[in-house]
Design a protein around this motif. Sequence first.
Motif, PDB file in Angstrom:
ATOM      1  N   ILE A 139      46.514  40.733  -3.832  1.00 25.09           N
ATOM      2  CA  ILE A 139      47.877  40.962  -4.303  1.00 25.09           C
ATOM      3  C   ILE A 139      48.817  40.812  -3.114  1.00 25.09           C
ATOM      4  CG2 ILE A 139      49.412  42.576  -5.480  1.00 25.09           C
ATOM      5  CD1 ILE A 139      46.820  43.967  -6.500  1.00 25.09           C
ATOM      6  N   CYS A 184      54.071  41.224  -9.126  1.00 22.22           N
ATOM      7  CA  CYS A 184      53.478  40.770  -7.865  1.00 22.22           C
ATOM      8  C   CYS A 184      52.844  39.400  -8.042  1.00 22.22           C
ATOM      9  CB  CYS A 184      52.397  41.753  -7.401  1.00 22.22           C
ATOM     10  SG  CYS A 184      52.999  43.400  -7.025  1.00 22.22           S
ATOM     11  N   TYR A 239      49.735  36.994  -6.953  1.00 20.03           N
ATOM     12  CA  TYR A 239      48.373  37.230  -6.474  1.00 20.03           C
ATOM     13  C   TYR A 239      47.575  35.943  -6.540  1.00 20.03           C
ATOM     14  CZ  TYR A 239      47.597  37.721 -11.525  1.00 20.03           C
ATOM     15  OH  TYR A 239      47.578  37.527 -12.887  1.00 20.03           O
TER      16      TYR A 239
END
Length: 640
Positions: free
Chosen positions: A608, A601, A603
């Motif tokens: 996030i 992910c 972020y």
Amino acid sequence: MSLKYVDEKWQFSAIPNIEESNFNKTLERFYDMGITGLTRENIQNSLDGKLLYSSDPVIVKIKTGSINENHIPGINEVKERISNLKGQNDYARETISHMKSKLNQDEVRYISFEDKNTRGLAGARNGQSGNPQDTWGIYAYNKGVHFKEQDNEVEESRGGSHGVGKIASNAASDLFTMYFANCDENGEQHLGGTVQLIEHMYKGQAYRSTGYFTDVEVMDNNKTKFYPFENHFHEIFQKKTRGLKIIIPYLREDYDDERSIIKSVCDSFFISITLGKLEVHVNGNRIAKDTIKDYVFDEYYYSQDISEIKKEFTPLYLNTYLKEPPKEIIVSNGEEEFKFNLYFKYDENISKGRVAIIRTIGMKIEDFKVKSNATKPFNAVLIGGNREDAYLKSLENESHTKLSKDHFSDRRLKKLATRFINKLSEEIAKVIQEAIDENNPIDGKMDTEEILYLDGEAFKKDLEGSMGTVKVSDGTSLVKSSGKHHKKEKRDKRNHKQEVINSKNKRTQKREPLKWQKTKDESIQEGKGRYSAHPDMVERVILKDKELIMFDFSSSDKINGAKTCDIALSIVDGMGQEYQNEFKINSSYQEVVDLNAGQRCKYTKNIIKDVEIKEGIAQLQFSLRNNFNRSLKFVYYVEV
């Protein structure tokens, strides 16, 4: 008794038959160590030979360059022997083929190590005398023999002990050939050398593998005695001031790297240099007490990003040694106790924790891994006194790169060594834990209702519902092919439980687990709303180095079929006070993985991005940093 001399400059001992068809295994071990092993062994030898009771530093000059092949003493004899070698196995044949490919060169690369403020070798004129004080005879003609100082304190501080380090120079040569030039206290200058081949046939006679660059006397009874050549050879092979000079022709290409040579000097001897015991010049680069920082703290040689230092720890070691006060630790082997100074640094940015084990000579033995603490955020340097040094010396392996029990044949000594190494880990681990506790205090009581600490079996069961089929080599399925049934069953149970509660309380209204959150946070993208997640919809699992969080949005109308969402983390302290914008993801986690999407992910700070939602479920896996505080409590915000 009459004497006669032979014309050959290289002497091999004749044997009845060839019995050993392999190259010396020690050659391969030192070759695997590369320039680091070569530099360590030759500088250690120079430190061992320092002038007694002199306060001047040992000076070692390392040079690389090229020399015309015709100026290498006696090299045609070596080349002729190599041309006649025959290998009896794949490794020997491959090695011989490589050697033969290097025979015809006009210009040959070499490296030399020349020391100053050292004693050099004594008794060269006595040749192969057998006298333990004639260090020329031990160095030139004896394998596996270590000269011992008469002064016990001096002997204990010396680096050498196994007597095999000399072969490191042979391993650095494509032809396994090295020379050594000596000037003793009387100004007498001699040249010797060795070559490491295999047992071989030459002109119808079998010979041993080791050849010596030496003169030889042959007596009437056919007994021989080696004597060194007086040094009238090319200037690269001369040593005109007291001390020793190692010359290695046909230098291997992967050793011929000035930057790596400088780093290997700093890696192994940063303490000795810092204390003013040693000064090393590499092709004019002077590494000394007043200049070592210029190399160790230079981005050209070492990464200066603490979080990225995972293999080369010298910048951390030097900084720790210079800035941290020593702590005394006591380590027992079950029979004796040893006292050490531990220079210790705790820094949450450090990704790999190591301890530099240092001998009093100033040489690093190894980057010691403390058991179960190799990924803790610390750095340390360990140094003892003469008594401790003597014991560490007994534990070193033959290449002086590791504390080991394996070379002991005596069961009692092996047992003591095992206890010591284990106890060393235990005592340093105590210091590490104290530092972690001090730097990660727990602020009062915390409501950790939603934090679940599960063992491996319970965790595996929880994950079965969200994992696909796992196939092993025989095709067996380890996990159900679909988590839909498990998820549905879990939701049915939860819905049934809610219905029972509603029935009991005569309430039919279903609670919305996402609550609208008013915020002025500019990080929220236009058109998105922020909702706080009720604890009932969050399941959090913390294991050794991982954390998994599952968000169940299936009963929320706010998601409204969204395929992705952003999730923000907000800290809550022990008094229930929330700090919305103070948490930074990268300070506690190394990475975040979206288990639904199967990828990392993105972020920013505490948010996030683009977390995938499948069937109302979002799942994240966090890799914990060493400094992660497991007592942290979070409030989670969902942005859709």
